[in-house]
Every structure is written in C-alpha cells, then in structure tokens.
Motif scaffolding. Structure first.
Motif, mmCIF file in Angstrom:
data_model
loop_
_atom_site.group_PDB
_atom_site.id
_atom_site.type_symbol
_atom_site.label_atom_id
_atom_site.label_comp_id
_atom_site.label_asym_id
_atom_site.label_seq_id
_atom_site.Cartn_x
_atom_site.Cartn_y
_atom_site.Cartn_z
ATOM 1 N N ASN A 402 40.275 3.556 -1.073
ATOM 2 C CA ASN A 402 40.262 2.125 -0.733
ATOM 3 C C ASN A 402 41.613 1.486 -1.034
ATOM 4 O O ASN A 402 41.711 0.415 -1.630
ATOM 5 C CB ASN A 402 39.141 1.398 -1.485
ATOM 6 N N THR A 448 32.826 0.611 6.545
ATOM 7 C CA THR A 448 31.813 0.858 5.525
ATOM 8 C C THR A 448 31.148 2.200 5.797
ATOM 9 O O THR A 448 30.855 2.533 6.943
ATOM 10 C CB THR A 448 30.766 -0.255 5.558
ATOM 11 N N SER A 450 28.000 4.676 5.628
ATOM 12 C CA SER A 450 26.550 4.492 5.606
ATOM 13 C C SER A 450 25.885 5.812 5.969
ATOM 14 O O SER A 450 26.361 6.544 6.837
ATOM 15 C CB SER A 450 26.151 3.405 6.606
ATOM 16 N N THR A 549 21.913 -12.584 -2.508
ATOM 17 C CA THR A 549 23.293 -12.111 -2.474
ATOM 18 C C THR A 549 24.206 -13.277 -2.796
ATOM 19 O O THR A 549 24.032 -14.386 -2.284
ATOM 20 C CB THR A 549 23.648 -11.534 -1.100
ATOM 21 N N SER A 567 27.685 -12.953 1.349
ATOM 22 C CA SER A 567 27.187 -11.788 2.078
ATOM 23 C C SER A 567 26.928 -10.638 1.118
ATOM 24 O O SER A 567 27.291 -10.680 -0.069
ATOM 25 C CB SER A 567 28.229 -11.343 3.108
ATOM 26 N N ARG A 569 28.366 -7.744 1.159
ATOM 27 C CA ARG A 569 29.649 -7.171 0.743
ATOM 28 C C ARG A 569 30.240 -7.946 -0.428
ATOM 29 O O ARG A 569 30.715 -7.363 -1.400
ATOM 30 C CB ARG A 569 30.619 -7.147 1.924
ATOM 31 N N HIS A 570 30.220 -9.289 -0.324
ATOM 32 C CA HIS A 570 30.736 -10.099 -1.430
ATOM 33 C C HIS A 570 29.890 -9.914 -2.690
ATOM 34 O O HIS A 570 30.410 -9.900 -3.812
ATOM 35 C CB HIS A 570 30.763 -11.578 -1.033
ATOM 36 N N TYR A 573 30.912 -6.767 -4.278
ATOM 37 C CA TYR A 573 32.291 -6.815 -4.776
ATOM 38 C C TYR A 573 32.371 -7.468 -6.157
ATOM 39 O O TYR A 573 33.298 -7.197 -6.922
ATOM 40 C CB TYR A 573 33.181 -7.573 -3.799
ATOM 41 N N THR A 581 28.023 -0.218 -6.894
ATOM 42 C CA THR A 581 28.116 -1.078 -5.710
ATOM 43 C C THR A 581 27.333 -0.540 -4.519
ATOM 44 O O THR A 581 27.497 -1.045 -3.407
ATOM 45 C CB THR A 581 29.587 -1.260 -5.287
ATOM 46 N N THR A 595 24.273 1.953 1.972
ATOM 47 C CA THR A 595 25.526 1.291 2.349
ATOM 48 C C THR A 595 26.515 1.397 1.204
ATOM 49 O O THR A 595 26.194 1.079 0.059
ATOM 50 C CB THR A 595 25.278 -0.193 2.685
ATOM 51 N N HIS A 597 30.306 0.169 0.491
ATOM 52 C CA HIS A 597 31.495 -0.565 0.902
ATOM 53 C C HIS A 597 32.742 -0.157 0.131
ATOM 54 O O HIS A 597 33.858 -0.336 0.621
ATOM 55 C CB HIS A 597 31.289 -2.071 0.687
ATOM 56 N N PHE A 598 32.582 0.361 -1.088
ATOM 57 C CA PHE A 598 33.740 0.490 -1.977
ATOM 58 C C PHE A 598 33.925 1.899 -2.554
ATOM 59 O O PHE A 598 34.506 2.055 -3.626
ATOM 60 C CB PHE A 598 33.619 -0.527 -3.122
#
Length: 882
Positions: A402, A448, A450, A549, A567, A569-570, A573, A581, A595, A597-598
C-alpha cells in the motif's frame, strides 16, 4: 498381452481408473510403474481384499506386451520402464485421461478416451455405466475413492456435473463411503507433522498480476510420502487460492500445485518440470536439482505470465525534488507547497533516508506538531528500484505494501521516482509529465482485494454462529443496509483461532438496525445514539456489538476522538492495525465475502503488526500497548516502521498526555493475557515502563520476580482449587517490585486506579513486606515453623498477594510455606461450633474468642485430631459457670 498402468507416485485416482479399466480389458495385467503415495500404500496394506491382483513392473516381459493401456497420464517421463516400448511398431496404446492434450502427450493408437472432468476414474466409470456393466462393492469403492480424491470430495473448482452423476451411480453400485472417508483422512505421521510445520513456517504469499500466489518449501533427509495431502491441508488451513509446495527429499525435489482460480493453470506450470496434471491440481518430481534452483525457476515461470518489457526508466519522473532531514514539519510543508509535490524524499546529505507525504504533514500540523522533526514521521521503509527494475516488481511492491512512491537509484544517487499515478497511467493509458502533482500519493486509490471465505465459515464456525450471522444479514437486507462482521473476529477466523466476540458494523444507522433485529429475534438492545453504537443482548446472555460505519478525528494528541458517519473504507481506516481492518459481508447475496482495503490478509500471512498511517500513535497512543499485546498474543512481530513510530512516540513523550485511566485499562488487558511476561519485557525494551513511573525499570531483580510470577501462576492453576483471582494484580505488583512504597503510591495515582483498590494494593503490598521480614527472622531463629504461625502470617493476605509473595520469595522454603497454606491450611476450621462451646459451659465474651482461636491453633498444629480431642481441650481451659 494387455497391461494397464499409470503414472509413478500413483494416487487413488490411478487405482480407481485402473480398477475400472480392468473391467474394459478383462485379463489384462495391472502394474504400477513406480511408487505410490503414502495414503494409497496405507490403504492397500489395510484393505488388501479390495484390490485386484497387481504385477510388479520389473516382472513383466516388455516384449510380450501387445496393448498398453495408460490411465490418468499422458507423459512418457511419468510411466517408468513402460516408456521404453512406446516407439515399438505394432504396439497399441490406449490412453484414458482427464488432463488436456499437450505437445508432450503420448500418441494414442487404437483406442482410449480423453475428456475434461474431475478425475480419470470419472471418465472410465462413465464408460462402464454406458455399457451397462455392474460393479462389485469393492470395485465401486475403489473408483469412488479416485473421484473423491481428485475433486476434493466434489468441492474443487475442477469438479464437473459428470463427477457428481457418476459418484451417484457408484453409490448405487454399493460404494462404501465410510471407507472413502477413512482413506482420505489419514492421520499424519510424526514425520509428516514435522514437514507440515516446516512448510507453514516458510509459506510466503505474493501478488502476480493481481492473483494471490502462495509458495512453501522444505527439506528433509529422508523420503516422506503423501505431500499432496499436506498441500490440501495447507490450502484449507490458510484458505489459499493458489499454492505451490516444493520439498527436497533425497535426490529429488517434489512439487505439488493447487489452484482454485482460472488465471493460474497448475498443469501448464508443472509441465516445465516434466510433471503433469490439470488446471487445478498438478505435480512433478525434479531429479538431481537443488531446491533453490527449482524455486528460482518456479518464480521465473510465474513472473513470465505477467512480465512486461517496461522498466522503471521508461515511466519514472526526474529530476526528483528532495528536502534535508534537518527540517521540521513546518518547513516540510513549505517544501511540498513550493514544488507542488504530494510526497518527497528526505535526504541525509546524498543519502535518502525516508519519504514524507503531504497527508502526514497536514495531520501532524493539525496536532500542533509543526516543530517536530520530519524524521519522526517519515516513512523509513521503501523499495530501492534501479532504472532497469521491471514495472511488475514495482507494481507488486506498491500493491502488497500500500505504498505510493518508489525512488529509483543509479548507484547511490537518486535518479528518479515512480509513483502510483505513473504506474496506473502506464497500465491504463496516459502520459508521464501530464499536469498535476509531481509525486501524487492521493489522486488514485489502489484496488480493494475481495474474496469469498464461505468455506472457511463452514469449517470454523458452529451452525449456531453461522445462523446468527445470516439472521443479521437478513435484517440488513430488509432495511437496505450493508452489514459486516469486522475486527478481531474476522482476523482470528483467518488465523484459525476461536473467537466469538463478534463486532458488526452497518453502513447506515446501526442503532436502528439493532432495534429492528432485537424486535425480530427476541433480544434486548442497549443503544448509544451519540456514538451510533448498540449492544445486542441475546436470551442466553451472549452479546454482539453493533456500530454505524464512522470516521474519527482527534482535536489533540492523546485526546478521545470525535465521531462522524462515514463509508466502510473510512470506518476501517480509523482502526489500529491492518490486521484488524478486514470486513466480512453477511448480507444474503454477499455472505462470506471478505473485503480487504489495507492489505490485512497479507500482513496476517506474514504475521506482522502494522499501523495504517504514520500519525497513528499521535492520534491514539494507547495503540502502542495494543500493538505489543497483539504482537505477543498472536506470535506476530512489529513491522520495522511501526516499531520506529513507537520509539518516536516515546522520544516525544506522547504517552505523558495519555489519561491515567486509559493507560491503566491497557496495562490490565496486557497483564490479563495468558502469558503476559513477554509483552511486559517488550514494553521495557521500547521504553514504556517509565510512563507508569519514572523510576520503573526492569532491572534483573525485578525481572526475576516477573519470571517467578509466571511460574507461580502456572503452578497455582495446576492445583485446580477453583479460587478466582485477578492475575493482573500479581503481574502489576511484580513489575513494581523495585519501587519504594511512596513511588508505588505515585504509580497508582498516575494510573488513576480507583481509590479503594489503590489503597488495598498499597496496604497489602506493605503487609507482604512485613510478612517476608517476619518469616526471615523466624526461620533464622529456628527452621521448624508451626502451621499455626503460617496461618497467622498468610490469612490477612488476599490470594493475589500470596501469589505475589511466593514470586518475591528468594528461597524455596517460603514457596513451600505458601503451597502448604493454600492446599491444606487455609480452609481449616475447628469441628466445634459456637453452640457446642455454649453447651460445654463457656460464657460469651472475650474468652469465647480466645478459646475458638486456641482450638484452631491446636487443629492446625495437629494437637487435636477429632471432636473428642477438641471437647477435652475446651474443658481444660474454660472457666466453670458460677
């Protein structure tokens, strides 16, 4: 003469296909060309009555063979000595195989069949069914074994409708599924278990053209069979999409490949090692080549499929604007603004030492850290590319880690830079040098990752838990809300650790969702509208935390966060570490979809604890302690950069701003871990103990008490006394052992320990010191100590303090005293009760208590043994009634 054979290192599909072929070629000889996998050998040894007669290959006169029937194989290199006659004129060659034809395939002459299906046994069973042949139960069982092994019990992606249909027909023919189950789930030998441990230790995962590929390797000095079964277990344990296993044994390297994605054809790759198989499962045996060379060739083969002629020099930006490492955050902002950069290398002279991004600078300024050195928050881990570095390698680094910025070096000089934007422009079109930021770290978002883990849910969760998750998802469906299980529950699911502490997050109103669920399923709900959170309380007492969320921002370093809706994602994060995460969707149409994301899956695979951004410990310094707790509990390690950030937080005294209650809570959680000693030592190494008290250090004497505390607690648990106690108190007293009494009081105040508890800890700690001194003086005077003396010393102490005292004791005799008290003396009471004393003529008053105390002393010291002895003692000391 007809001979039916197969490939060397034969498996159950070979046996099943050969058994079926014998019905098509009555009177043919069955012969294995070489060895068999261990699972097959064990089955043959346990159930010889199931097998038709076999002839050893070396006992067959090759010149007498007129027709050679080969099953489950098309490669000459894999049929042993039978390959010697393949070119003989007049020889009929019939091949039955489910693998695709290649340039290396043996040419058929006269018969056979090649068709795509899950196993060669399926192909031949279909021919038997078409011809109306009936089977014995033994034949049906052997053929069923072949189908089940090669299709993973009909669960592999390579399984076809034909496999299911023919398995049903074999069941009608009398196939015995109990024997199939027994044969395909053999117990691992000690050697196999050791090999599996090696493979799991070396298992590494990387991305090749967006596909997750895992490779494991091992070496052993003797042959261990059935590597394919170990590969199956690894794939299931780690939930891997693509797995290559390489094991060096004797003078061979054995390769096993498993793929569940169409992008990786295991059979095609194994052909380069003179092996074979099909797209989802293949193997090979490489003779007289070192393991390292085989792995290098495998790596090259995998990279060829995604390789590109483009290199860093083709797309890099140059020249590179830089800043010196002497600047502070305020000056760093000026550099970034002046040159319109979103990221910039930090230099120590001519040497690049890190990368700082505009996003990190802005967050640091938001926390009033403008005068802090840029080196406190820069990224210190970065990929060192050269002009000829392939873009595939740079892409792997950016995706796996990342990252957004890759410096390019010519020797020791910084020659250019490749950014995520440069790379994506190259992949999707566009030109280097287009208008925009010079080093853009925020314009484009990495894809992302998945994948589905539905199978993992079925293996590792009970039906009750799965049903609860589906019910939560169904309520989300009704309300039009996406619902996810998140946090440690998902992390531990992937790790195979039992964890029923379920956290659910909802993209929408979490409190409303919880209330609707509670109405439907008869739960109680406790909501917190301000934070958008709720707790579902089930009839059996179980709880599930529900949250909307949200994102969090911090008004100052160390402060509690302000919360806003955001969202998924936020929401992810804002969490502490990448391994926490992961989000598992539980809506009906996406149930089991993970999922990431990170890069959490990658970090779990590599067993690393990593923060999401450089200001993580500034925003919430309690994460320092959580990082250590996860590192030690999960047997992970801190990423080098995360450890650097912790050391920066210590140097900047960020933990001084942390409230005592929050610090205390984190310490208690660490000291409640199963084995907290390593975490406490890690805290010491990272310089965290002085934040409890400036004088607190893990000197050798204190470390001895800490180590002894672990052993004493382990001993106490083995007694099974069923006495509850607070483990954290024992460890807290152990690490504070070197503090003076007033310093210990200050430490309690720093941690905001509640008043009554703090007072009790201080009082009992002081009492422990007095008891140890009393024991020392008494033993010095006379080594024989009465039980009643032990009782008097230890009774005023809580259980936690007794365990601490045993940890502090520098000689074994004191520990024996504590053991004797806990196991035999603590619960001793006289047989005579108060009513009995009254009946014996004792008047209520001071003497009443003295007599009871004398009775207890006599029972402890063995002066009275029964009720009559106690009555006699009382009569000898009571004052007669007037």
């Amino acid at each position: 003469m007809d001979v039916i054979t197969t490939h060397i290192n034969a498996d159950f599909d070979c046996l099943g296909a050969m058994t079926a072929a014998l019905r098509l070629y009555p009177g043919a000889l069955l012969s294995f060309p070489g060895s068999q996998e261990k699972g097959l050998r064990d089955f043959i040894a346990r159930h010889p009555e199931y097998l038709p007669p076999f002839t050893r290959a070396k006992e067959i006169d090759l010149g007498s063979i007129t027709r050679l029937i080969i099953v489950d194989c098309q490669q000459a290199a894999r049929i042993g000595r039978f390959a010697e006659i393949l070119e003989r004129p007049g020889l009929e060659i019939h091949i039955y195989d489910h693998h695709p034809v290649t340039d290396e395939s043996i040419q058929r002459s006269g018969g056979g069949a090649i068709a795509p299906c899950g196993s060669a046994s399926t192909l031949l069973a279909d021919l038997l069914r078409e011809r109306g042949l009936s089977l014995t139960a033994e034949e049906a069982t052997l053929i069923m074994l072949g189908i089940h092994e090669d299709t993973g019990r009909l669960l592999f992606a390579s399984a076809t409708p034909d496999d299911y249909r023919l398995a049903g027909w074999l069941l009608e023919q009398g196939a015995r599924l109990n024997l199939v189950s027994e044969a395909l789930k053999p117990e691992l030998t000690r050697s196999q278990m050791g090999l599996l441990k090696q493979l799991l230790t070396t298992l590494k995962t990387s991305y090749v053209n967006g596909i997750v590929i895992s490779i494991a390797h091992a070496s052993c000095d003797h042959y261990i069979g059935d590597i394919a079964s170990l590969a199956h277990q690894m794939r299931d344990m780690e939930n891997l999409d693509v797995l290559f296993v390489a094991v060096a044994m004797e003078d061979h390297v054995y390769l096993v490949a498993r793929s569940q994605v169409p992008e990786v054809n295991a059979g095609e790759i194994m052909k380069h090692f003179q092996g074979g198989g099909h797209a989802s499962a293949a193997s090979a045996a490489v003779h007289n080549q070192p393991l390292k060379k085989v792995l290098e060739k495998l790596d090259e083969l995998l990279r060829v499929s995604v390789s590109s002629d483009a290199v860093a020099a083709d797309i890099m930006s140059a020249p590179v604007k830089t800043m010196p490492d002497s600047v502070d955050i305020n000056e760093a902002r000026e550099f970034l603004t002046r040159y319109n950069c979103n990221a910039m290398p930090v230099m120590n002279g001519e040497r690049m030492v890190g990368i700082i991004s505009r996003k990190i600078v802005e967050k640091a300024l938001y926390h009033d850290l403008g005068e802090s050195s840029v080196t406190d928050f820069m990224n210190t881990e970065f990929f060192r590319a050269v002009p000829d570095t392939k873009l595939a390698d740079i892409q792997n680094y950016i995706v796996e880690n990342n990252r957004h910025f890759v410096p390019v070096f010519d020797g020791i000089s910084l020659a250019g830079a490749v950014t995520r934007t440069d790379l994506l422009r190259h992949i999707y079109g566009g030109r280097p040098g287009q208008s925009g930021a010079l080093y853009d770290v925020g314009a484009l978002v990495l894809p992302t990752r998945s994948r589905s883990v539905t199978g993992l849910l079925g293996k590792r969760l009970s039906e009750t838990v799965r049903s609860t998750l589906r019910n939560l998802g169904a309520v989300g469906d009704e309300l039009g809300l996406s619902v996810y299980a998140v946090g440690g529950f998902v992390r531990d699911l992937l790790l195979g650790i039992d964890n029923l502490d379920i956290d659910v997050t909802v993209e929408g109103d979490g409190v409303f969702f919880a209330e609707r669920f509670a109405e439907r399923y008869g739960c109680r709900v406790r909501g917190h509208e301000k934070f958008g959170t709720a707790v579902l309380i089930f009839p059996d007492g179980g709880k599930i935390d529900v949250a909307s969320t949200r994102l969090e921002y911090y008004e100052s370093a160390g402060a509690l966060p302000t919360v806003e809706r955001a969202s998924l994602r936020h929401d992810l994060y804002r969490r502490d570490f990448t391994i926490n995460t992961l989000a598992l969707c539980i809506n009906s149409d996406r149930f089991g979809r993970l999922t990431d994301h990170f890069g959490g899956q990658q970090d779990i695979q590599e067993r690393v604890v990593k923060v999401l951004h450089n200001l993580s410990f500034v925003e919430d310094s309690t994460r320092v302690f959580r990082a250590i707790r996860f590192e030690q509990r999960l047997r992970f390690h801190l990423s080098p950069h995360t450890e650097n950030l912790i050391r920066s937080a210590v140097r900047m005294h960020l933990l001084d701003k942390l409230g005592g209650k929050r610090l205390f809570n984190e310490l208690v959680q660490i000291m409640r871990e199963k084995e907290p000693t390593a975490a406490i030592k890690r805290m010491s190494v990272l310089g965290l103990l002085p934040f409890i008290h400036p004088s607190l250090k893990l000197i050798p004497a204190t470390e001895r008490v800490l180590n002894e505390a672990g052993q004493v607690l382990a001993w106490f648990r083995l007694l099974y006394l069923d006495n509850p106690f607070e483990q954290w108190q024992v460890y807290f007293l152990a690490i504070c052992d070197g503090l003076k009494q007033d310093e210990f009081q200050d430490a309690c105040q720093r941690l905001a320990i509640p008043g009554l508890l703090a007072a009790r800890l201080q009082r009992q700690r002081h009492l422990v010191n007095k008891v140890l001194e009393a024991i020392k003086r008494r033993v010095k005077r006379a080594p024989e100590v009465l039980n009643s003396e032990l009782y008097d010393w230890f009774t005023p102490l809580s259980l936690e303090m007794l365990l601490y005292l045993a940890s502090r004791a520098s000689n074994e005799q004191v520990r024996r005293f504590v053991s004797l008290y806990l196991t035999r003396l603590r619960d001793v009471v006289p047989l005579l009760k108060g009513k009995d004393l009254l009946n014996l003529g004792l008047l209520p008053g001071l003497q009443f208590g003295l007599v009871r105390q004398r009775l207890l002393q006599a029972r402890l010291d063995g002066d009275v043994l029964n009720r009559d002895d106690e009555v006699a003692l009382v009569k000898s000391i009571i004052t007669p009634k007037a």
